[in-house]
Motif scaffolding. Structure first.
Motif, PDB file in Angstrom:
ATOM      1  N   UNK A 161      24.769 114.445 145.285  1.00  0.00           N
ATOM      2  CA  UNK A 161      25.801 113.591 145.864  1.00  0.00           C
ATOM      3  C   UNK A 161      25.123 112.489 146.671  1.00  0.00           C
ATOM      4  N   UNK A 162      25.839 111.398 146.963  1.00  0.00           N
ATOM      5  CA  UNK A 162      25.252 110.320 147.775  1.00  0.00           C
ATOM      6  C   UNK A 162      24.894 110.817 149.170  1.00  0.00           C
ATOM      7  N   UNK A 163      23.994 110.071 149.821  1.00  0.00           N
ATOM      8  CA  UNK A 163      23.453 110.517 151.102  1.00  0.00           C
ATOM      9  C   UNK A 163      23.092 109.306 151.949  1.00  0.00           C
ATOM     10  N   UNK A 164      23.298 109.419 153.262  1.00  0.00           N
ATOM     11  CA  UNK A 164      22.876 108.405 154.226  1.00  0.00           C
ATOM     12  C   UNK A 164      22.415 109.095 155.496  1.00  0.00           C
ATOM     13  N   UNK A 165      21.477 108.484 156.186  1.00  0.00           N
ATOM     14  CA  UNK A 165      21.085 108.940 157.508  1.00  0.00           C
ATOM     15  C   UNK A 165      21.479 107.887 158.536  1.00  0.00           C
ATOM     16  N   UNK A 166      21.988 108.355 159.669  1.00  0.00           N
ATOM     17  CA  UNK A 166      22.256 107.462 160.796  1.00  0.00           C
ATOM     18  C   UNK A 166      21.430 107.929 161.980  1.00  0.00           C
ATOM     19  N   UNK A 167      21.142 106.991 162.892  1.00  0.00           N
ATOM     20  CA  UNK A 167      20.174 107.215 163.973  1.00  0.00           C
ATOM     21  C   UNK A 167      20.925 107.185 165.298  1.00  0.00           C
ATOM     22  N   UNK A 168      21.380 108.337 165.734  1.00  0.00           N
ATOM     23  CA  UNK A 168      22.300 108.465 166.857  1.00  0.00           C
ATOM     24  C   UNK A 168      21.667 107.981 168.156  1.00  0.00           C
ATOM     25  N   UNK A 169      22.143 106.841 168.671  1.00  0.00           N
ATOM     26  CA  UNK A 169      21.664 106.299 169.936  1.00  0.00           C
ATOM     27  C   UNK A 169      20.623 105.215 169.813  1.00  0.00           C
ATOM     28  N   UNK A 170      20.009 105.046 168.629  1.00  0.00           N
ATOM     29  CA  UNK A 170      19.049 103.963 168.435  1.00  0.00           C
ATOM     30  C   UNK A 170      19.837 102.673 168.239  1.00  0.00           C
ATOM     31  N   UNK A 190      12.724  98.245 173.141  1.00  0.00           N
ATOM     32  CA  UNK A 190      13.173  98.337 174.530  1.00  0.00           C
ATOM     33  C   UNK A 190      14.040  99.561 174.791  1.00  0.00           C
ATOM     34  N   UNK A 191      13.685 100.679 174.180  1.00  0.00           N
ATOM     35  CA  UNK A 191      14.403 101.925 174.431  1.00  0.00           C
ATOM     36  C   UNK A 191      13.424 103.014 174.821  1.00  0.00           C
ATOM     37  N   UNK A 192      13.915 103.964 175.577  1.00  0.00           N
ATOM     38  CA  UNK A 192      13.198 105.207 175.849  1.00  0.00           C
ATOM     39  C   UNK A 192      14.229 106.319 175.755  1.00  0.00           C
ATOM     40  N   UNK A 193      13.775 107.559 175.619  1.00  0.00           N
ATOM     41  CA  UNK A 193      14.710 108.657 175.753  1.00  0.00           C
ATOM     42  C   UNK A 193      14.797 109.577 174.559  1.00  0.00           C
ATOM     43  N   UNK A 194      15.890 110.350 174.542  1.00  0.00           N
ATOM     44  CA  UNK A 194      16.088 111.446 173.596  1.00  0.00           C
ATOM     45  C   UNK A 194      17.278 111.148 172.694  1.00  0.00           C
ATOM     46  N   UNK A 195      17.047 111.221 171.387  1.00  0.00           N
ATOM     47  CA  UNK A 195      18.060 110.872 170.395  1.00  0.00           C
ATOM     48  C   UNK A 195      17.940 111.840 169.211  1.00  0.00           C
ATOM     49  N   UNK A 196      18.781 111.652 168.200  1.00  0.00           N
ATOM     50  CA  UNK A 196      18.652 112.453 166.988  1.00  0.00           C
ATOM     51  C   UNK A 196      19.191 111.662 165.809  1.00  0.00           C
ATOM     52  N   UNK A 197      18.854 112.114 164.611  1.00  0.00           N
ATOM     53  CA  UNK A 197      19.397 111.529 163.382  1.00  0.00           C
ATOM     54  C   UNK A 197      20.240 112.582 162.676  1.00  0.00           C
ATOM     55  N   UNK A 198      21.125 112.124 161.794  1.00  0.00           N
ATOM     56  CA  UNK A 198      22.019 113.057 161.105  1.00  0.00           C
ATOM     57  C   UNK A 198      22.550 112.408 159.834  1.00  0.00           C
ATOM     58  N   UNK A 199      23.009 113.196 158.857  1.00  0.00           N
ATOM     59  CA  UNK A 199      23.623 112.637 157.655  1.00  0.00           C
ATOM     60  C   UNK A 199      25.057 112.208 157.956  1.00  0.00           C
ATOM     61  N   UNK A 200      25.428 111.015 157.511  1.00  0.00           N
ATOM     62  CA  UNK A 200      26.726 110.448 157.892  1.00  0.00           C
ATOM     63  C   UNK A 200      27.754 110.432 156.772  1.00  0.00           C
ATOM     64  N   UNK A 201      27.390 110.865 155.571  1.00  0.00           N
ATOM     65  CA  UNK A 201      28.342 110.851 154.459  1.00  0.00           C
ATOM     66  C   UNK A 201      29.235 112.085 154.534  1.00  0.00           C
ATOM     67  N   UNK A 202      30.544 111.870 154.520  1.00  0.00           N
ATOM     68  CA  UNK A 202      31.498 112.980 154.475  1.00  0.00           C
ATOM     69  C   UNK A 202      31.272 113.989 155.574  1.00  0.00           C
ATOM     70  N   UNK A 203      31.167 115.257 155.173  1.00  0.00           N
ATOM     71  CA  UNK A 203      30.953 116.349 156.128  1.00  0.00           C
ATOM     72  C   UNK A 203      29.538 116.908 156.031  1.00  0.00           C
ATOM     73  N   UNK A 204      28.592 116.118 155.522  1.00  0.00           N
ATOM     74  CA  UNK A 204      27.236 116.627 155.314  1.00  0.00           C
ATOM     75  C   UNK A 204      26.558 117.086 156.599  1.00  0.00           C
ATOM     76  N   UNK A 205      26.963 116.527 157.726  1.00  0.00           N
ATOM     77  CA  UNK A 205      26.361 116.958 158.991  1.00  0.00           C
ATOM     78  C   UNK A 205      26.556 118.450 159.230  1.00  0.00           C
TER      79      UNK A 205
END
Length: 556
Positions: A79-88, A120-135
């Motif tokens: 199935x299709x797939x995407x990653x998003x970068x939460x907070x970046x 110009x960022x510092x800190x704690x973040x995460x990435x996750x799959x954003x298509x449908x309910x893949x997360x």
């Protein structure tokens, strides 16, 4: 593509002027990720999960401010797939945001190379799959941005730095969850809670999992805690240890001590923990809060040189009630004396003195459209277009794909029927905007805004009114990218929309997000200049109505 191939490709993109070049002093980090299905058993029974390079959770990205990150993603799913970068923040670069409104998904068997700078960022973040309910199937991992050595942080260097991904977990596959939501059924309660992919105990034997973290007496450690779940807020605590909060969603905070912390969906917090207890094993605990059910995960922290005796079974209880959590939120303050990368607007500490040019009030609601359960904001339940909104704008075909501003800045009447449509609003470039998130429902809501940090200036019970501004924190509210809204309450945020692009404001509750509780914010540069936004990268995937259209001239 091998590491050398990715490097040559990146160099080519800079040379042809179609991918933003950076100063030679800013290093590159290269990753090649294979996304596959795999079988895991975090709750004692086998489940299909989404793995990255065979790992669940996925690999941790350890970067430094201004690093360029190049991630070559191969999609081996069906199935299709995407990653998003939460907070970046993706400054001037929503092309890499990795959500349905900005990017075409990576097709099954295809690949796409993300390229972004943690500018110009510092800190704690995460990435996750954003298509449908893949997360709900995995595919997520930690992403940390360290300060450069020339920029001091407001605490001594810890002995070690640990990523702690906590989140609720479903027993059903993400495809089954998608079918449930599409049929109008509720997502259902989670089956458990995980810490770094583990529930903490072997279901068959009842024994604790092997220790996740090792510490030495007399040392201090940093734990970066992110709630990567799908449905619930979690309370986090460490048996017999106090936690000193030092960073939240990319901002240094005043260093208060806490016995436990409520971490809402999409949020990250960094704490310092002194290993100052008698050497033995101790539990790290994450448990659901604001729910009628209680689900708990544990992880063992082992002191070096300790016996292997199990931790005390007296697990510290979590506080109860959202009023306690509200008071904890009020104790969070931005550290104005810390040296670090500065969030927008333009690094100003004086956000409270900036004139508000627009107030947008968003009220969440539940309803039915065509007989099926939907969720929305201001009476509109968002649906995605086959053509990402960013591509529609870039190619000049927005009128064929969607209309702006089908909602107003005030909510619709409570008895107005909910409609399902693409929900995209315009915001004028560099305007300073106040957004009110009002929650008339009896459950906690949580929101994230891509591309920005905002100032979380206020919360309160009941309905927001202009008089509510008297209670705002206009001095040292923490600049962050995710915020909770308590039951029958409101939260207020302020920010300057100085980052050109198409940006997603969404509920972090997966079922509500999937069924329409989100919208997109379009910020367009009036000058169409590369100073405000990067050109579409040459490797951009095209889909929908833009396939076959001539590429617009690049920005100059």
């Amino acid at each position: 593509m091998c590491r050398r191939g990715v490097a040559v490709f990146a160099l080519f993109l800079c040379l042809v002027g179609r991918w933003p070049a950076v100063d030679g002093e800013d290093p590159y980090l290269y990753f090649t990720w294979n996304v596959t299905y795999g079988t895991i058993s975090p709750l004692g029974f086998p489940q299909q999960a989404i793995l990255i390079n065979g790992q669940f959770p996925g690999p941790n990205i350890n970067s430094t401010t201004n690093d360029n990150i190049v991630v070559n993603v191969y999609n081996f799913l069906d199935e299709p797939f995407l990653l998003s970068w939460n907070g970046i923040q993706q400054r001037k670069n929503s092309w890499q945001d990795g959500v349905a409104g900005t990017n075409c998904p990576i097709p099954s068997g295809g690949n796409f190379t993300y390229h972004f700078q943690v500018k110009d960022q510092i800190g704690s973040f995460f990435y996750f799959p954003s298509v449908g309910t893949q997360k709900a199937a995995g595919g997520f991992g930690g992403l940390r941005v360290n300060s450069r050595l020339l920029i001091p942080v407001p605490f001594p260097a810890p002995a070690d730095d640990f990523t702690v991904l906590i989140g609720d977990w479903q027993a059903k596959s993400h495809k089954s969850l998608t079918r449930r939501l599409d049929s109008g059924l509720a997502l259902g309660r989670p089956a458990g809670v995980l810490i770094n992919g583990h529930s903490g105990r072997d279901a068959a034997t009842g024994r604790d999992d092997p220790p996740l973290f090792a510490v030495k007496a007399g040392q201090t450690y940093r734990f970066r805690i992110c709630n990567v779940g799908t449905k619930t807020s979690l309370n986090f605590r460490i048996q017999d240890h106090s936690m000193k909060l030092v960073e939240m969603d990319g901002s240094h905070t005043m260093q208060n001590n806490y016995d436990s912390l409520d971490v809402h969906l999409g949020q990250c917090m960094s704490v310092l923990v002194a290993a100052n207890r008698p050497p033995r094993d101790y539990y790290m605990v994450a448990s659901t809060c604001f729910t009628k059910y209680l689900l708990t995960a544990t992880a063992v922290i082992r002191y070096a040189g300790s016996t292997t005796a199990p931790p005390s079974q007296e697990i510290p209880p979590a506080p109860t009630g959202w009023a306690w959590s509200f008071n904890q939120w009020r104790s969070f303050r931005w550290n104005l004396t810390a040296s670090a990368a500065r969030p927008n607007p333009q690094g100003s500490y004086h956000y409270g003195a900036i004139k508000i040019t627009r107030t947008i009030k968003l009220v969440n609601s539940a309803g039915r459209v065509d007989g099926k359960r939907r969720y929305g904001l201001n009476g509109v339940s968002h649906v995605s277009s086959p053509t990402p909104f960013k591509l529609s704008e870039y190619f000049g075909i927005t009128g064929r794909e969607f209309r702006y501003q089908i909602i107003g800045d005030e909510p619709s009447k409570p008895d107005a029927p909910m409609i399902a449509a693409p929900n995209v609003i315009n915001v004028t470039h560099r305007n300073y905007v106040e957004i009110i998130l009002e929650n008339p429902e009896p459950s906690v809501q949580a929101y994230h805004l891509n591309g920005y940090s905002f100032f979380a200036v206020g919360m309160g019970g009941g309905k927001w009114t202009p008089a509510s501004r008297k209670g705002y924190n206009l001095l040292d509210a923490v600049s962050r990218h995710a915020i909770q809204v308590f039951p029958k309450s409101w939260s207020a945020i302020m920010l300057a929309f100085d980052n050109v692009g198409m940006w997603n404001l969404r509920s972090e509750l997966l079922d509500r997000q999937y069924l329409g509780q989100q919208l997109y914010i379009s910020v367009v540069s009036p000058t169409r200049s590369i100073r405000d936004e990067y050109n579409m990268p040459p490797n951009a995937l095209l889909c929908g109505a833009v396939v076959g259209l001539p590429t617009p001239p690049p920005y100059s």
